[in-house]
Design a protein around this motif. Sequence first.
Motif, short mmCIF file in Angstrom:
data_model
loop_
_atom_site.label_atom_id
_atom_site.label_comp_id
_atom_site.label_asym_id
_atom_site.label_seq_id
_atom_site.Cartn_x
_atom_site.Cartn_y
_atom_site.Cartn_z
N UNK A 13 -9.22 -15.29 -8.87
CA UNK A 13 -9.02 -14.19 -7.93
C UNK A 13 -8.65 -12.95 -8.74
N UNK A 14 -9.28 -11.83 -8.43
CA UNK A 14 -8.95 -10.58 -9.09
C UNK A 14 -9.04 -9.45 -8.08
N UNK A 15 -8.04 -8.58 -8.09
CA UNK A 15 -8.01 -7.47 -7.15
C UNK A 15 -7.37 -6.27 -7.85
N UNK A 16 -8.07 -5.14 -7.83
CA UNK A 16 -7.51 -3.89 -8.34
C UNK A 16 -6.99 -3.10 -7.16
N UNK A 17 -5.80 -2.55 -7.31
CA UNK A 17 -5.18 -1.82 -6.22
C UNK A 17 -4.17 -0.82 -6.76
N UNK A 18 -3.65 0.02 -5.88
CA UNK A 18 -2.57 0.91 -6.24
C UNK A 18 -1.26 0.24 -5.86
N UNK A 19 -0.30 0.30 -6.77
CA UNK A 19 1.01 -0.33 -6.53
C UNK A 19 1.83 0.57 -5.60
N UNK A 20 1.81 0.22 -4.34
CA UNK A 20 2.60 0.93 -3.33
C UNK A 20 3.33 -0.12 -2.51
N UNK A 21 4.46 0.24 -1.90
CA UNK A 21 5.23 -0.76 -1.16
C UNK A 21 4.44 -1.55 -0.12
N UNK A 22 3.52 -0.90 0.61
CA UNK A 22 2.78 -1.64 1.65
C UNK A 22 1.83 -2.67 1.04
N UNK A 23 1.52 -2.55 -0.26
CA UNK A 23 0.63 -3.52 -0.91
C UNK A 23 1.32 -4.85 -1.16
N UNK A 24 2.65 -4.86 -1.21
CA UNK A 24 3.37 -6.11 -1.53
C UNK A 24 3.13 -7.18 -0.47
#
Length: 130
Positions: A13-24
């Motif tokens: 599994x691989x996912x690129x994202x921006x580290x923001x609180x709602x991503x947790x």
Amino acid sequence: MQEPPPTSPPPPFELSLLAVPKAVPEIRRTVSEHYGSPHPDVQLCVSELLSNVIRHLGEGTPVTVRLTAARDRIRVAVTDPDPRAWPLLRSAGRDDETGRGLALLDAVSLRWGVEQGPDSKTVWCELGEG
């Protein structure tokens, strides 16, 4: 009595994202869906690693989350663009509101570490499948 056939590990599994609180909570849910059932230690580790990026590098930092499974281990890895800001395992005081994330990760994982690249670092941990 016949043994059940061995189950194959889930695909990487691989996912690129921006580290923001709602991503947790979103990444916790995505990890659960990827494994087909809740895997609390994996969810905890990915949450803590992502939360560390938010706290120490700032909201909106681009990260890549990777999960791989092999034999009886699951590896959780989070890569961020700052090779200098390494996580430190510390003892949080009784009244401290932060500082327990890596201690939790250390407690539930078989091992963990940091791999430094020229313009990034990857913080990873390995967990048992069971």
